[in-house]
Design an enzyme around this catalytic site. Structure first.
Site, PDB file in Angstrom:
ATOM      1  CG  ASN A 207       0.049  -0.461   2.634  1.00 11.69           C
ATOM      2  OD1 ASN A 207       0.815   1.017   2.759  1.00 11.69           O
ATOM      3  ND2 ASN A 207      -0.599  -1.043   2.997  1.00 11.69           N
ATOM      4  CG  ASP A 276      -6.880  -5.070   5.267  1.00  9.99           C
ATOM      5  OD1 ASP A 276      -6.435  -5.202   6.446  1.00  9.99           O
ATOM      6  OD2 ASP A 276      -7.517  -4.331   4.484  1.00  9.99           O
ATOM      7  CE  LYS A 286       9.455 -10.544 -14.485  1.00 10.63           C
ATOM      8  NZ  LYS A 286      10.092  -9.861 -15.301  1.00 10.63           N
ATOM      9  CG  PHE A 320      -2.810   5.317  13.772  1.00 10.09           C
ATOM     10  CD1 PHE A 320      -2.543   6.045  13.737  1.00 10.09           C
ATOM     11  CD2 PHE A 320      -2.640   4.869  14.947  1.00 10.09           C
ATOM     12  CE1 PHE A 320      -1.649   7.236  14.322  1.00 10.09           C
ATOM     13  CE2 PHE A 320      -1.560   4.891  15.837  1.00 10.09           C
ATOM     14  CZ  PHE A 320      -1.177   6.250  15.364  1.00 10.09           C
ATOM     15  CE  LYS A 334      -7.805  -0.799  12.873  1.00  7.85           C
ATOM     16  NZ  LYS A 334      -7.227  -0.102  11.664  1.00  7.85           N
ATOM     17  CE  LYS A 338      -9.687  -4.238  13.419  1.00 10.64           C
ATOM     18  NZ  LYS A 338      -8.307  -4.061  12.478  1.00 10.64           N
TER      19      LYS A 338
END
Length: 400
Positions: A207, A276, A286, A320, A334, A338
């Site tokens: 990301n 995720d 490859k 976060f 969240k 959590k």
């Protein structure tokens, strides 16, 4: 607390210069030996006589004034002190400090300083949000300067937003914290950056996280005396001074490093952007391009934050939430799911708050439903604000 400490206070030319009188007074009342330096512009807002009376010392305004008792004034004020505080720090003096310009006494003192420097920005909102100003503030952070503020509010020009100099009591508290770190002896675990999930030997899924928020948290925590372990995914950032760095690449590697260090931690700041999903099968060679469409089968990665929440005992656990919509709703969900103590939420699609930028705009949400929204600030300043909230929460909860 400040008895015997030598502090040089630099005052640049902004309307907030009048606040510096309260700061100098507070420093003196706390036992500090204060010497004040004023720019020519600062003297348009407030007279040196005020600071001379408050500090009990000569006020320095001219680099070439031979009446000063020091032979080389800028060297003496820059090096024979325990701390240099610039309040207010205008866009002009910040630019000079960031780029090595020394064309008056204060800018020369900053350039000659081999002591810690604390910068307290104060300026118009549009000026503060200007990318050049933000780059200069970030550069000063990277050079080791401590940034205090600014606050958000109505400014002298009538504008509303970030740019208002921190209140003298807030700057005084930051100075006290510098000399008596509030996280001394506290074990702090921070995660930062992205993870990479291999697809084949040359490709991976990842990301856009740069790691800047987590690295600034680790740096700020170490400056406040914490024993910091930083678990970092692949980033292009220098490790913060005084921090134990553990480099990882995949989500599973980050999970293992966090679990290995979790039991010893008092505060956990989970700022990493963990992938995720990962490819179900990583090719050993490859994958060659052909004319056919490629179907990629993904499986879920472990939810590290949820696992830590289940294991939590004495730890303060901060998560976060980087979202693009329904920020508060998703963040609160969240936090509950959590088992977090607080969560720091931001809209990564908002200008100045996305990935790989030097600023952030966050809202801190607590278990009891309270919220604190911060204005656009440098990520270092955001990190300090988050730590302020965490230490206050920890003190309230555990009396520490």
């Amino acid at each position: 607390m400040l008895t015997g400490k030598k502090i040089t206070v630099g005052i640049a030319g902004g309307i907030a210069a009048y606040k510096a009188a309260e700061l100098v007074s507070g420093l003196v009342k706390n036992g500090a030996d204060v010497r004040v330096v004023m720019t020519a512009s600062a003297r348009e807002f407030i007279q040196p006589l005020t600071f001379s009376a408050l500090s009990g010392n000569t006020v320095y305004t001219d680099m070439f004034d031979s009446s000063h008792r020091y032979g080389v004034t800028h060297i003496e004020l820059a090096q024979n002190a325990d701390l240099l505080v610039v309040a207010p720090a205008t866009a002009n003096i910040i630019a000079k400090a960031a780029n090595g310009i020394a064309d008056d006494l204060l800018s020369t003192i900053i350039l000659a300083a081999n002591i810690p420097v604390m910068i307290c920005p104060a300026m118009n909102t549009v000026m503060y949000n200007n990318p050049v100003v933000q780059q200069n503030i970030e550069k000063l952070c990277q050079l080791g300067c401590r940034i205090v503020g600014p606050n958000s509010g109505i400014l002298a020009c009538g504008a509303k937003g970030p740019g208002r100099m921190s209140e003298p009591r807030e700057i005084l508290q930051a100075i006290k914290r510098f000399f008596a770190p509030d996280l001394a002896g506290v074990n702090i675990l921070v995660s930062a950056g992205p993870t990479r999930e291999p697809l084949d030997p040359v490709r991976y899924l990842t990301n856009r996280s740069s790691g800047k928020m987590g690295y600034n948290l680790a740096r700020a925590a170490a400056e406040r005396g914490g024993n910091v372990v930083l678990v970092s995914g692949p980033v292009n950032l220098p490790p913060p001074a005084g921090v134990e760095l553990i480099k990882v690449e995949t989500a599973e590697q980050m999970r293992r490093a966090m679990l290995d260090n979790f039991s010893a931690a008092d505060i956990v700041l989970k700022a990493a952007a963990v992938a995720d999903y990962r490819p179900k099968h990583a090719a050993g060679e490859k994958i060659k391009k052909n004319d056919d469409a490629v179907a990629l089968q993904l499986v879920k990665n472990p939810d590290i934050l949820a696992e830590l929440g289940q294991l939590k005992k004495h730890q303060i656990l901060v998560g976060f939430a980087a979202e693009t919509g329904n920020i508060q709703e998703y963040a609160r969900k969240k936090l509950e799911q959590k088992n977090l103590d607080m969560i720091v939420a931001n809209n990564v699609s908002e200008e100045g708050a996305g990935f790989d930028v030097d600023t952030n705009i966050v809202t801190i949400i607590y278990r009891n439903g309270d919220m604190k929204k911060l204005p656009r600030m440098s990520k270092y300043a955001v990190a300090q604000s988050i730590l302020d909230e965490v230490t206050a929460y920890r003190s309230e909860r555990f009396g520490k």
